[in-house]
Motif scaffolding. Structure first.
Motif, short mmCIF file in Angstrom:
data_model
loop_
_atom_site.label_atom_id
_atom_site.label_comp_id
_atom_site.label_asym_id
_atom_site.label_seq_id
_atom_site.Cartn_x
_atom_site.Cartn_y
_atom_site.Cartn_z
N ARG A 32 0.84 -1.20 0.00
CA ARG A 32 0.00 0.00 0.00
C ARG A 32 0.87 1.24 0.00
NH1 ARG A 32 -4.81 -1.67 -1.75
NH2 ARG A 32 -5.77 -3.25 -0.39
N SER A 34 1.79 5.07 0.78
CA SER A 34 1.57 5.92 1.95
C SER A 34 2.32 7.21 1.72
CB SER A 34 2.08 5.23 3.22
OG SER A 34 3.49 5.05 3.14
N GLU A 35 2.15 8.15 2.63
CA GLU A 35 2.91 9.40 2.53
C GLU A 35 4.41 9.11 2.61
OE1 GLU A 35 3.41 13.60 4.98
OE2 GLU A 35 1.63 12.35 5.30
N ASN A 232 7.85 2.02 8.63
CA ASN A 232 8.34 3.24 7.97
C ASN A 232 9.79 3.51 8.39
OD1 ASN A 232 5.84 3.52 6.79
ND2 ASN A 232 5.10 4.97 8.33
#
Length: 673
Positions: A32, A34-35, A232
């Motif tokens: 997915r 994401s930022e 992240n």
């Protein structure tokens, strides 16, 4: 898929139960944007959506599992993904569980588009490196830029009877990932399924301010897992100045326990075989050498030069040493075999010796590792002789000299193969001789200069130079010396771009002598130089000779937060004489400048002798080597090397041009300097 026959080095199958199983939809859900992912993709980097790595160890096998998904946005990564190689050891099987791409939201199975070849990995066999490793070449067709590649595979090394060390002991070093990649999810799991406890040590981890934390040691019982998981994640390590955090996993043991385990294996070889029993002719040759020093030299050089070194990767890690009778009969063996034979010979001639385990490649890290026999990858011989301690690498060839004149091996940590031993640190060392002893003489008369060098090399330098002259074309050797003189005489600043052969006329280099006992190799170089003076833009003339090898650039430029500076410079001595038929400035600051540096780690001295038509500088450099410079003393150490570089590494003389006006100009310059 273009593989008509399933080859035993690889399989296509589902993962083992300990690795888990991920369904297609679960994979898609984990990929997915994401930022965080968009930020790094926008910066032009590829991005790893997830990396799930597991290491499994039991008393029967070691296995490693990886499942990952990453972008192919960069052409370089696309090329590497399209064609890749996997190296597997003997009895190791590479298993492919999944090769897929996510393209425009659709998961596509790429195993039908995959071609696999199994090749021998024997690129260095002609150099005595033998391995039954296999290279599995994987080619994936029709990978496209901006695909997301999903790879799921594992490798399993099943132990054979020869792998007695790997059955008994486990070692694995996890190192934090490359800091190029950004990871949406990063997970590592270590699974202990052994009967023995596994200890693990976390080293060079840092706090939020970047300070190194104290190492942590914990334990895994049978059936327990260690897990690291990050979301992240980008590894924050400053790769140029910091050591990557790592975790050492090893079967829980002490160094004494390990030495007591390995010592009987070697002792059996030493006690079971007598040199006269399997090598009577060699024993007779040794008996015929009357001098003990020469007898020791003969023994070392026999094993180094007459027993062919075979590095057998499958025999190195976890196998018993070859019997010395077999090594002698076959005239070949790996480092263990050669060292065992050398010790048997040394026992015969009455020289005290022992076998020691080392790892030159990871020597610095051994102090941080947990005790493990699998931390070592090489064997050398330690010799006590006439109150001194020496280390001999039996795998080296073309090394000469009585034992005190032989090359020095740089390393710090070792485990002696005796009972009740602990990890030892080798002490610092000061050379009893000059590794380089050079005399330079440059005579300038009218418009011609005559250059002469006589250089004596000892120890490692003698061995290296002897090999260099043996294998290198004479013209190439002369060009190399000419090129060095081009910079030493500062011609690079007034005639750069000129062919050095047109500057150094009639250049000749010869071997003067080669003493195999003293391990001294002496050469003589001569050349004629038209226009011998360096001329600056103001038309001032100089004779200069500055040997930049004297400047230790690695010490001056060293910057690292974690690694101390490893001190391994050679001792050196130079006598540099420059003569001219012109009048010189006998009071010029840098011409007369001398230096004395007494650093705890090196002594440096330059002394000058000035005459009206020339000068000589005498330089001596004596380092204390095979040691790390403590961090709190390094800046002083660095500053002292800067002092050496401040015109103390050679000699320059200023020419006073003839004529009344030149003399007036010179006196005026001196007055207002």
């Amino acid at each position: 898929m273009e593989n008509p026959i399933q080859i035993e080095n690889y399989k296509i199958q589902k993962p083992e139960a300990w690795a888990g199983n991920m369904e297609d939809q679960e994979l898609i859900d984990k990929i997915r944007d994401s930022e965080f992912s968009r930020k790094h993709i926008d910066e032009g980097r590829d991005y790893c959506y997830f990396l799930d790595k597991k290491y499994y160890t039991s008393n029967k096998e070691n296995s490693e599992y990886v499942c990952m998904a990453y972008t192919l946005n960069e052409p370089g990564n696309l090329e590497r993904a399209s064609v890749s190689d996997v190296i597997v050891e003997e009895n190791e099987v590479y298993s492919i569980h999944r090769i897929s791409v996510l393209r425009d939201g659709v998961l596509i199975d790429k195993i039908p588009d995959t071609k696999i070849k199994v090749l021998d990995s024997e690129s260095q066999s002609s150099g005595g490196i033998l391995s039954s490793n296999k290279k599995i070449n994987i080619t994936i067709k029709d990978l496209r830029l901006y695909d997301v590649l999903i790879l799921e595979d594992s490798r399993c090394k099943a132990f054979t009877e020869r792998d007695f060390l790997r059955k008994e002991f486990s070692k694995y070093v996890w190192v934090s990932p490359d800091n190029y990649w950004a990871y949406g999810n990063f997970k590592f799991t270590f699974i202990n399924d052994r009967e023995q406890n596994i200890a693990y040590k976390k080293t060079f981890f840092r706090d939020e301010q970047g300070n190194v934390l104290e190492p942590e040691i914990h334990r895994l019982n049978k059936g327990e897992r260690f897990i690291i998981e990050e979301q992240n994640y980008i590894n924050p390590v400053d790769a140029g100045r910091e050591i990557f955090p790592f975790i050492d996993f090893a079967t829980e043991n002490s160094w004494k326990d390990l030495s007591n385990y390995i010592a009987p294996i070697y002792e059996e070889m030493f006690s079971k075989y007598s040199l006269k029993d399997f090598a009577p002719h060699l024993a007779e040759k040794l008996d015929a050498v009357p001098d003990q020093d020469e007898k020791l030299q003969f023994a070392i050089e026999y094993v180094q030069n007459h027993i062919y070194y075979i590095f057998n990767a499958d025999e190195m890690n976890g196998h018993k040493p070859q019997e010395p009778s077999v090594t002698y009969e076959n005239k070949q063996g790996d480092c263990k075999a050669k060292c065992v034979l050398l010790k048997v010979i040394l026992d015969y001639i009455g020289v005290d010796s022992s076998v020691v385990l080392v790892n030159f490649h990871t020597d610095y890290y051994i102090r941080y590792y947990l005790p493990s026999l699998l931390s070592f990858n090489h064997v050398v011989v330690k010799i006590h002789y006439k109150g001194q301690e020496y280390f001999i690498d039996a795998t080296i060839r073309d090394e000469f000299g009585l034992i005190e004149n032989r090359g020095f091996i740089y390393f710090m940590h070792y485990l002696e193969v005796k009972h009740d031993q602990v990890l030892q640190e080798r002490g610092s060392y000061k050379f009893p001789y000059y590794c380089v002893d050079e005399k330079v003489e440059f005579n300038a008369r009218n418009t011609t200069g005559r250059l002469q060098l006589t250089t004596t090399y000892k120890g490692n330098r003698a061995n290296a130079m002897r090999r260099y002259f043996k294998v290198t074309n004479k013209r190439e050797i002369i060009d190399s010396w000419n090129s060095f003189m081009f910079y030493a005489l500062n011609y690079s600043n007034d005639r750069n771009g000129t062919d050095v052969r047109n500057i150094f006329k009639d250049a000749v280099i010869d071997i003067v002598s080669d003493d195999k006992k003293l391990n001294e190799f002496r050469i003589h170089y001569t050349a004629t130089v038209e226009n011998p003076y360096y001329t600056d833009p103001q038309k001032n003339r100089f004779l200069m000779y500055f040997d930049r090898n004297v400047i230790k650039a690695s010490a001056r430029d060293f910057i690292h937060k974690d690694l101390p500076f490893w001190h391994n410079f050679d001792s050196e001595k130079y006598e540099i004489s420059l003569y001219t038929d012109q009048k010189i400035d006998t009071e010029e600051k840098y011409t007369v400048q001398e230096s004395t540096i007494s650093n705890p780690y090196f002594e440096y001295k330059s002394r000058k002798k000035i005459s009206k038509n020339g000068a000589t500088v005498f330089i001596e450099y004596n380092p204390l080597v095979n040691m790390e410079i403590p961090r709190d003393q390094f800046e002083t150490f660095r500053e002292d090397h800067h002092r050496v570089a401040d015109s103390n590494f050679g000699l320059g003389i200023d020419i006073i041009e003839p004529g009344l006006m030149n003399m007036i100009k010179f006196n005026f310059k001196k007055k207002f300097k």
